[in-house]
Design a protein around this motif. Structure first.
Motif, PDB file in Angstrom:
ATOM      1  N   LEU A 212       0.828  -1.208   0.000  1.00  0.00           N
ATOM      2  CA  LEU A 212       0.000   0.000   0.000  1.00  0.00           C
ATOM      3  C   LEU A 212       0.861   1.257   0.000  1.00  0.00           C
ATOM      4  O   LEU A 212       0.601   2.201  -0.728  1.00  0.00           O
ATOM      5  CB  LEU A 212      -0.925   0.013   1.223  1.00  0.00           C
ATOM      6  N   GLY A 213       1.888   1.270   0.858  1.00  0.00           N
ATOM      7  CA  GLY A 213       2.777   2.426   0.905  1.00  0.00           C
ATOM      8  C   GLY A 213       2.081   3.703   1.323  1.00  0.00           C
ATOM      9  O   GLY A 213       2.424   4.783   0.855  1.00  0.00           O
ATOM     10  N   ILE A 214       1.072   3.583   2.194  1.00  0.00           N
ATOM     11  CA  ILE A 214       0.333   4.767   2.627  1.00  0.00           C
ATOM     12  C   ILE A 214       0.348   4.856   4.148  1.00  0.00           C
ATOM     13  O   ILE A 214       0.579   3.864   4.841  1.00  0.00           O
ATOM     14  CB  ILE A 214      -1.125   4.756   2.135  1.00  0.00           C
ATOM     15  N   PRO A 329      -2.940  -2.140  -4.941  1.00  0.00           N
ATOM     16  CA  PRO A 329      -1.927  -1.991  -5.996  1.00  0.00           C
ATOM     17  C   PRO A 329      -1.338  -3.324  -6.436  1.00  0.00           C
ATOM     18  O   PRO A 329      -1.049  -4.195  -5.635  1.00  0.00           O
ATOM     19  CB  PRO A 329      -0.870  -1.109  -5.306  1.00  0.00           C
ATOM     20  N   VAL A 374      -5.312   5.205  -3.567  1.00  0.00           N
ATOM     21  CA  VAL A 374      -4.019   4.920  -2.939  1.00  0.00           C
ATOM     22  C   VAL A 374      -2.981   5.925  -3.396  1.00  0.00           C
ATOM     23  O   VAL A 374      -2.196   6.455  -2.588  1.00  0.00           O
ATOM     24  CB  VAL A 374      -3.572   3.477  -3.274  1.00  0.00           C
ATOM     25  N   GLU A 375      -2.956   6.226  -4.681  1.00  0.00           N
ATOM     26  CA  GLU A 375      -1.945   7.132  -5.223  1.00  0.00           C
ATOM     27  C   GLU A 375      -2.044   8.515  -4.603  1.00  0.00           C
ATOM     28  O   GLU A 375      -1.035   9.182  -4.359  1.00  0.00           O
ATOM     29  CB  GLU A 375      -2.086   7.215  -6.744  1.00  0.00           C
ATOM     30  N   ARG A 378      -0.559   8.133  -0.997  1.00  0.00           N
ATOM     31  CA  ARG A 378       0.625   7.292  -0.810  1.00  0.00           C
ATOM     32  C   ARG A 378       1.739   8.068  -0.126  1.00  0.00           C
ATOM     33  O   ARG A 378       1.999   9.229  -0.427  1.00  0.00           O
ATOM     34  CB  ARG A 378       1.105   6.745  -2.150  1.00  0.00           C
ATOM     35  N   THR A 379       2.387   7.414   0.810  1.00  0.00           N
ATOM     36  CA  THR A 379       3.489   8.032   1.546  1.00  0.00           C
ATOM     37  C   THR A 379       4.656   8.288   0.607  1.00  0.00           C
ATOM     38  O   THR A 379       5.099   7.378  -0.095  1.00  0.00           O
ATOM     39  CB  THR A 379       3.966   7.106   2.677  1.00  0.00           C
ATOM     40  N   ARG A 381       8.194   8.398  -0.906  1.00  0.00           N
ATOM     41  CA  ARG A 381       9.341   7.509  -0.637  1.00  0.00           C
ATOM     42  C   ARG A 381      10.643   8.256  -0.798  1.00  0.00           C
ATOM     43  O   ARG A 381      10.732   9.197  -1.544  1.00  0.00           O
ATOM     44  CB  ARG A 381       9.299   6.309  -1.598  1.00  0.00           C
TER      45      ARG A 381
END
Length: 381
Positions: A212-214, A329, A374-375, A378-379, A381
């Motif tokens: 997920l990266g969130i 994702p 999600v986008e 999103r955290t 990076r």
């Protein structure tokens, strides 16, 4: 033609209503939850939640209005009492953007409300101290929902209409060629479907980690219920609506709380980070002192009232309070939803309607501004 098979993980407000909507659209649905619908650790647990359409964001007014209609429809369908329309009173000591924009949006969406000056608030609600108020407004079509009871009712409706319910912890399986392969249960067995919806509330971000990266921060929130004076009905639902106080902190309360018939009070100010699985749920002495001071100041007749119940719940924060609803994702057959942000429960039926439309392919993620992809969150990076 074979029916679409869908597994929905999480039987709270988001997952339960999504499962029920999908079932009514003809899917073969299995709803899964680790500890049961509206359980004690869930964001959808507890006795009550506020249902209001007062928002400074027009998208949430629209969504809450749709949800309210669906709540009433489900009451008629089930014969259960899920919503108590006792109204919501908003109060403040100074003019603010929340009140101004909320009233503008209510008016724009045709939602009835009344502007109230301090003298009118004092006349209607003498049990409130109002001498320092700027004023407020009253939304008569608002009220409160029976939270955990509603979650169980949604699960029961799903099962009665041909769906399945499974109480178990499960882990997502591997992703192969862009599709989630299934779910793994604690005994090592697997379950497979055509499509999956993960609506795990505060557990969602941790369940998928890097995929997920969130960031969906989970905060610790305290709720207190006080006993009302014997023989004094001024603090019950017949004499007082749901109320919200906009000051240095955002306080709100619900009269006639649950089986104890108490006076629920909570501070909406976001608390510290919280682990929903392993953390103890014992309210703090500081929190109790703060709420007692507020009660004595704003509701003098409740000064020194006995504490009859208390709980620790959590909020799962999404940027701007917009609910996450998107594909997982890297997959074409799995969706994720969460980020209730302390106001998601009331929207449950409308959220379920939107998520179901994504799952069956009638809509695409990002087509409703009450929801985030999600986008978008999103955290970096």
């Amino acid at each position: 033609m074979r029916r679409l098979r869908v597994m929905v993980i999480g039987a709270g407000a988001f997952g339960g209503w999504t499962a029920l909507r999908l079932g009514r659209l003809g899917a073969e649905v299995t709803l899964v939850d680790s500890w049961g619908p509206g359980h004690a650790r869930a964001s959808s647990g507890g006795e009550t939640r506020v249902l209001r359409r007062s928002y400074p964001e027009g998208d949430f007014v629209r969504l809450a209005d749709r949800a309210r209609l669906l709540w009433l429809e489900e009451e008629r369908r089930s014969g259960l009492r899920l919503f108590e329309p006792i109204g919501v009173l908003w109060m403040s000591t100074a003019p603010g953007e929340f009140e101004r924009r909320s009233m503008e949006n209510l008016e724009a969406h045709g939602v009835p409300f009344e502007r109230l000056d301090p003298s009118e608030i004092a006349r209607r609600y003498p049990q409130l101290r109002s001498d320092d108020m700027y004023g407020g407004f009253f939304e008569p079509g608002a009220g409160y929902l029976r939270a955990s009871a509603a979650c169980r009712a949604v699960r029961d409706a799903l099962v009665a209409e041909g769906g399945c319910y499974l109480q178990a912890w499960c882990e997502p399986g591997e992703i192969r060629s862009g599709e989630l392969s299934g779910l793994t249960l604690p005994d090592g067995s697997t379950r497979a479907a055509d499509r999956y919806v993960f609506a795990g509330g505060p557990w969602l971000a941790g369940q998928f980690g890097e995929r997920l990266g969130i960031s969906l921060r989970v905060t610790r929130q305290e709720v207190f219920v006080f006993g009302t004076p014997r023989g004094d009905d001024r603090f019950g639902p017949g004499r007082l609506p749901v109320w919200a106080w906009l000051g240095d902190r955002f306080w709100y309360g619900i009269p006639g709380e649950g089986s104890v018939g108490g006076f629920k009070v909570a501070d909406d100010t976001r608390g510290p980070s919280f682990d929903p699985t392993s953390a103890d749920r014992i309210p703090s002495a500081d929190g109790l002192e703060r709420v007692r001071n507020f009660l004595a100041d704003r509701f003098p007749g409740m000064a020194g009232a006995p504490l009859v119940d208390a709980a620790v719940c959590q909020y799962t924060e999404a940027p701007g309070g917009r609910f996450l609803a998107d594909r997982l994702p890297g997959t074409s057959n799995a969706w994720v939803s969460g980020g209730g942000s302390g106001h998601g429960f009331k929207h449950g039926p409308a959220i379920g309607e939107y998520l179901a439309s994504l799952v069956i392919g009638d809509r695409e993620p990002g087509t409703d501004r009450a929801f985030s992809t999600v986008e978008e969150i999103r955290t970096p990076r």
